[in-house]
Every structure is written in C-alpha cells, then in structure tokens.
Design an enzyme around this catalytic site. Structure first.
Site, PDB file in Angstrom:
ATOM      1  N   SER A 594       0.843  -1.192   0.000  1.00  0.00           N
ATOM      2  CA  SER A 594       0.000   0.000   0.000  1.00  0.00           C
ATOM      3  C   SER A 594       0.888   1.255   0.000  1.00  0.00           C
ATOM      4  CB  SER A 594      -0.956  -0.040   1.192  1.00  0.00           C
ATOM      5  OG  SER A 594      -1.966   0.919   1.072  1.00  0.00           O
ATOM      6  N   ASP A 669      -9.397  -4.469  -5.989  1.00  0.00           N
ATOM      7  CA  ASP A 669      -8.988  -3.574  -4.901  1.00  0.00           C
ATOM      8  C   ASP A 669      -9.832  -2.314  -4.978  1.00  0.00           C
ATOM      9  OD1 ASP A 669      -7.703  -1.892  -3.103  1.00  0.00           O
ATOM     10  OD2 ASP A 669      -5.709  -2.631  -3.607  1.00  0.00           O
ATOM     11  N   HIS A 701      -7.737  -5.207  -1.460  1.00  0.00           N
ATOM     12  CA  HIS A 701      -6.478  -4.595  -1.031  1.00  0.00           C
ATOM     13  C   HIS A 701      -5.647  -5.526  -0.157  1.00  0.00           C
ATOM     14  CE1 HIS A 701      -3.851  -1.177  -0.689  1.00  0.00           C
ATOM     15  NE2 HIS A 701      -3.961  -1.113   0.626  1.00  0.00           N
TER      16      HIS A 701
END
Length: 726
Positions: A594, A669, A701
């Site tokens: 991320s 995601d 995600h």
C-alpha cells in the site's frame, strides 16, 4: 554513522539456546495456523462492574454461547445464552447488549461490503422473557438497539428503519435512499475508509430521537471494477469514489423525532463551502447533540452542540492547524455536562477538559509524548484512564491520572505493548501485554494501583513451541538519518557472523502517523522475515520522518510533499546500513504494501544507485488516483498542489529504474485501485524498462483467500532470492 542499540532482554522461555532452535519456519507454517495466538473474543463488561461476558465457540458441535465470568475469580458464573437453546438459529458469530442489558443483538451471518461495512442477518434476544425476534427478513446494516432496548434502528437499501420490539411494527424513516445517489445514516465509501466508521446515525439517551447524516452522492464520479468470478461473463461493480480534487458527497445533518414522526435538518451558524461531518454523538442530555464539522482542507475542525428542542447550534470548540487536525473519537461527556477531548494542539496528542460551553478547564496530560488511546473516566474516583508512549515511542503503557491532571500512576508494569479493557465501574481492567519476545498475555488487574490479580491467557504453549524454531532476536535501535534519530529494528541470521557480508532486505510502511518499529508480538510479516533471516538475509525496518508517535512536527513535516522526505530517509538509511562491514551494499532490497508499496517503488527508482530490487504490493503510484479525504488531508488538492502530487509519485520516475522490480495488485482492490498498477505498467513499458508484475483476480487490497497469501509470499521469496542471492 550513528546507531545506538537498545537491545531487549531475551525471555528465557523463548530464546533458550541456539542449539535448541532447530526447526525452520516455512511459508506453509506461517499460513496454516501454526503460530496462531489465543485471545478473548467479544469481551463485554457487565453494568455491575463485577462480571464480564465472552463469546465462546464449541467447534465440535458448531454452537456458540455468551458466557458470564466473575472478575474477582475469573470463574464462569453462568451461560447467558447458548445457541443450543435457540430453535431458529444454530449459531451466532457476534453479540452486543442494549444499554440496560435487557436485550442482546445476535449476529448470525455477515458478508463484507468494503473494509468495515457488512450486510448481515440479526436477531434480538430478550433476556427477561427469553423471546427471540428476527430484526428483518433481508440482510441489513448497522442494527443498533435503543438505550432501553425496546427499539432497534438499522440501514437497508440506503434508508433508515426502526423496528418496535414490543409491537413488532417496523417504520421506514427515510425514503429517498438510492444506490450511488442518496445514502441515509450509513457512510459512503470514502467516509468508511478514511474516517473509520460506517454507522452514521445515533440514538439519544431517551430513545426518542435519532440523529443521522445524509450523503448526496449525485455529483461524485463513479469507479467500476470487473469481478470475474466463475461465471461466463464478468460482473461490473460500480460505486462512487471521489479521487483527489473531485466532487465529494454533499452531507447534511438531520434529526428524526419518533414521537412526532418528523425529520428536521440541522443548520449551523457558519457557512461551509465544502465540508465533512466526521463524527456525531449525543451527550448525556437527551436534547443535546454534538457534531464535528471539518473543512475540506481538514485544517479547521469545529465542534457544535445542537439543542434538539430549539434546533439552535452553538460553536463550542474550534481547532486550527497549519497542516491538518486529526478527527477524535474520544469526546466524552461528564455528568455535569463538561467534556473530555483529545488534541495535539500543543505539538503532542493529549487529553483536555472543557466546560459545557467549550471554555478550557485544564490540560490533563502534558509532555513530549503521545496519548495513544483514551479509555474513559471514572466519576467516583475522578480519574481518567489512558494509554501512551511516555515510556518510549516503541512501547505502550496504561496509566491513570486525576481529572485535575495530578496523581498520575502507571498501571502496567511490563515493557512492551500494553492495552486495557476496563470493567464498567473501572474497578478492574484486563491488560493485554506483548513484546517482541513475549506472545500476547491477558491478565486481570486492580485499577487503583495496577496490582496483578490473576493470569487469564498467557500463550505459553506457543512460546514453548517457538523455542524449537530458529527465531532470531529483533534488535531495536535508533539510526541518525538526515539530522533525525529514527527508530529502527534489525533481524540478523541466528548464526550471524560479523566477518561475513549479508544481503539486506528493508521493510517499511512510512505513511503519515504510522508505526512499524514497535515492541510487540509478531505479525505474519515478522514470521516471513524470520524465515528469510534463517536463510541468510538481514532484515531492517526504519520509521522515517512523517511516521507517528514522536510529535506533530515530526509527523507533519511531509505535508504537501508525500514521498519526498520519507523516500530520502529510506535511501539514506540504506546507505548507512550498507556501509556496515557485515552488509553487502551491492545487495540491498526494499519492499512494502500500500503506502509501503508507493515507498518501495520510489526508493528503487530514485535510489537506483542504492537499491538492487524492490517489491511493491498494492501501491499508490500517483496520488491523483487516490481518494479525497486521505490524500487532500496531506496534499490539499491537485489543482492547488500539482507539483506536490507529481514530483514524488513513482509513476513519474520510471525512467530511473535500474534494478529488479516486482509489482503486485489485486484486480478487485476497491481502495487502491488496480488502475495504479496498470498505469505504472504502461509507463514502464513506454520507458522500455523490464520488470515483473502479478495480478490476483478478484482480490481486494488485502490480497487473501484460500492459497492466495501462500502463493504471494512464495512469489516474493523466490523473487528476493533471484535478485539478492542466497
């Protein structure tokens, strides 16, 4: 180079001797539950303050029960409810009590929508007459009992409903809800993700009014994802997602009166051109509602009190910051209508006391350290309970302090990460402690002095099991980088030889206010890092500028330039570590997920003379692709700060790639869209750069489910070995 080592003492039960540690961690063992810890699920302190309830599962017959325990003895007193006694539902997975504990809301099944939101089937159990009522035939959102338990409100198809549990009648209280247009009482995607809540409605103390936020998403741009599944044709999931600089949902605050069956919009005496309502909460007075209003730049936060009788709104508190103001969930109303508030207005997050008009009474905590959790206020003893890092920024401890800011006492005693769950009357607390050498243990304490009363769960069987594995100590230290002492940990191979030269893999997240270097028990990444260490790699993690728990100035230095100072710190830290004789400066890699993927990409591109490889999982590749609330909090809008957005986004530095690069994303995601990776891929192709990339179909995600994590970490392990050797 300045590295000050702060080695932790190694528990004898854990690191007994190198000779005893002969088993190797495998990727399979990380994901098959071998290292799972035991805990206490759905702990609820009963109103009497003497007992607590816990949700227990019987895996043999697949039933569940809510069992009552005595704080003083930790012995089971009784079973409040067992699914074996219910004819209509075989089991339940969660529960909550009404304020008076006369009703229990039971969750029987749930399906996830996004990170925090779910749809589920719910029942209400009456503890007095033993009756069971199904709340709704359809899956619903956020069912919430009224304070006396005679009604329940919930969200369905973007509208709000109230069910009378006495008569059985259900009333619809909003009627304009429509998918991707209007939402009543449930947050939109960006509020859920960035303000951290889903239920945007609240009962007042009398149970005769409901305050709720209405979201008008009409002008918010849509984002779509193809979900491939197993059917012949894919399904397109379409939802409103405001990217930086785009239109947000228009929000408004409303009050519904159950007696008159009327809804009134709340108006405040201030003009907001573009704003958020990140929190609403009724006070102890059934007619006083609090609401936090936040401007779009998020550097001005206003606390309003609304009188539900007159609909007059009073501005009680206004906070302004040159960067941004953190939204607080710690607002607590006292019996005299004064209130507790947390703020970092003096440069560190601390606890404050205000009267009902917003006039400051006193700052309760003070110092160059952060309050990390506020637990509550005991009116009998006039003490406040909280968690902080005043014992070092990598540790957490539990404290009590007088409302007047005096007589502070540390209630936790073991170094590491401590958190507390207090009994309803604050007589007792259950402390959860862990450290890098001690798995989570749950202990009962007296809240007056912190005295240990009893052990509850200690996970010593896991500790004993791990003593047979090749576990290397996690060495904590500080490293001086770019004029700052940064927290760092390092894991060396258990048979480390300082005369040898090892490849280095750096791990980081680096997002604003985050922390990775912490004295706590292992997560799955820690076990993977241990596996790599036993195969001859050194692992290091550095929390650079912009990370949390070292004051607002340290955290907010990255304002308007995300990816500048954080990347500089990772590159410089790698250089300093690479200068050590036992690290091979030609074999340094970095990885992250991320924000960490955003960082690892940047580090490889902009530090191409330092890093040989990088892995970026689910990375942001340009802040123009991410949502309004998170991105604009730190960057303002791209219309105002184009250079800040573009200068430090890895998608604009692809031509600098020299090393080995692995790019990973989930196609479903909803948070960091796969668009980030596809656009990066195209930029790399047009720059004629070779790289590897992997898309996980229909994964969000977190990229998990079935063998997904096993496959991903196997891929990453093989990539590291191919690039860095060993």
């Amino acid at each position: 180079m300045t590295i000050r080592l702060l080695f932790l003492a190694l528990g004898m039960c854990f690191f007994t001797s190198i000779n005893a540690q002969n088993k190797s961690i495998t990727i399979e063992s990380i994901w098959d539950g071998t290292f799972r810890t035991q805990g206490m699920q759905s702990l609820h302190s009963m109103n009497n303050g003497k007992q607590y309830a816990v949700l227990n599962f019987n895996r043999a017959n697949r039933t569940s029960s809510i069992d009552l325990y005595d704080y003083s003895t930790l012995e089971k007193v009784s079973t409040i409810l067992s699914s074996e006694d219910l004819e209509t539902i075989p089991s339940f997975i969660d529960y909550s009590f009404s304020s008076d504990e006369s009703k229990i809301l039971l969750t029987t099944d749930q399906t996830s929508i996004y990170r925090r939101s779910t749809l589920g089937t719910y029942y209400v159990y009456n503890t007095v007459d033993k009756s069971l009522i199904k709340v709704a035939e359809e899956p619903i959102q956020e069912p919430t009992l009224s304070p006396n338990g005679d009604k329940i409100a919930y969200g369905l198809n973007n509208n709000l409903y109230v069910k009378d549990l006495v008569s059985g009648d259900t009333s619809q209280i909003t009627f304009d809800g429509e998918k991707n247009t209007i939402i009543n009482g449930i947050t939109d995607w960006v509020y859920e993700e960035e303000f951290g809540f889903v239920r945007a409605f609240d009962w007042n103390a009398a149970g005769d009014k409901i305050a709720f936020i209405r979201f008008d998403e009409t002008d918010v741009p849509e984002f779509s994802m193809d979900v491939y599944g197993s059917d012949l044709y894919q399904i397109q999931q379409v939802f409103k997602y405001p990217k930086a600089g785009e239109a947000n949902a228009l929000v408004s605050l409303h009050l519904y009166d159950l007696n008159t069956k009327t809804t009134t919009e709340v108006k405040v005496d201030k003009t907001y051109n573009d704003f958020y309502i990140p929190r609403i909460k009724w006070s102890k007075d059934a007619n006083i509602l609090s609401a936090q209003f936040l401007n779009r730049h998020q550097n001005e936060l206003d606390l309003w009190f609304i009188d539900a009788k007159t609909m007059k709104a009073s501005l009680v508190l206004a906070e302004v910051d040159k960067a941004y103001v953190d939204v607080t969930s710690d607002l607590t109303f006292l019996n005299n209508h004064s209130f507790i508030w947390t703020s970092e207005k003096d440069g560190y997050n601390h606890i404050y006391h205000y009267d009902k008009t917003g006039k400051s009474i006193n700052q309760i905590t003070n110092g160059n350290w952060e309050v990390t959790s506020y637990y509550g206020y005991d009116a009998k003893t006039k003490r406040i309970f909280y968690q902080s890092v005043e014992n070092g920024s990598i540790n957490r401890d539990v404290y009590a302090i007088g409302l007047n800011g005096k007589n502070k006492i540390r209630l936790s005693s073991k170094e590491g990460t401590n958190s507390a769950s207090f009994s309803a009357d604050f007589t007792y607390f259950i402390n959860t402690h862990s450290s890098t050498t001690t798995p989570p243990n749950y202990t009962l304490h007296d809240s007056k002095t912190g005295k240990l009363l009893k052990n509850i769960v200690d996970n010593q069987s896991l500790a004993a099991q791990l003593s047979n594995y090749k576990i290397a100590p996690k060495e904590f230290s500080t490293i001086q980088v770019n004029g700052n002492d940064l927290n760092m940990y390092m894991i060396k191979p258990l048979d480390f030889d300082a005369s040898k030269s090892y490849p280095l893999l750096m791990f980081q997240y680096s997002g604003p206010g985050s922390q990775q270097v912490a004295n706590r028990w292992h997560g799955t990444n820690d076990y993977w890092h241990q596996m790599l260490a036993q195969q001859g790699y050194i692992i290091a993690c550095v929390d650079g500028r912009g990370t949390g728990l070292k004051g607002a100035e340290f955290k907010k230095v990255t304002q308007n330039e995300l990816g500048k100072y954080e990347v500089e710190d990772q590159i410089e830290a790698a250089k300093k570590l690479g200068s050590q004789a036992f690290i091979d400066a030609e074999r340094i890699g970095i990885w992250g997920w991320s924000y960490g993927g955003f960082m690892s990409s940047n580090a490889l591109f902009q530090g191409n003379d330092v890093f040989k490889m990088a892995i970026a999982v689910a990375p942001v590749t340009s802040w123009r692709f991410y949502d309004t609330i998170y991105t604009e909090r730190y960057m303002t809008t791209p219309q105002e700060n184009a250079a800040g957005y573009d200068n430090n986004s890895p998608i604009n530095h692809v031509e600098k790639l020299k090393g080995d690069f692995l790019l990973v994303h989930g196609s479903a995601d909803d948070n960091v869209h796969v668009q980030n990776t596809t656009r990066m891929v195209e930029a790399l192709i047009q720059a004629n750069k070779q790289f590897e990339w992997l898309i996980y179909p229909d994964k969000n995600h977190g990229i998990y489910g079935g063998n997904t994590r096993l496959h991903l970490y196997t891929k990453m392990t093989n990539f590291i070995k191919a690039s860095l050797g060993n």
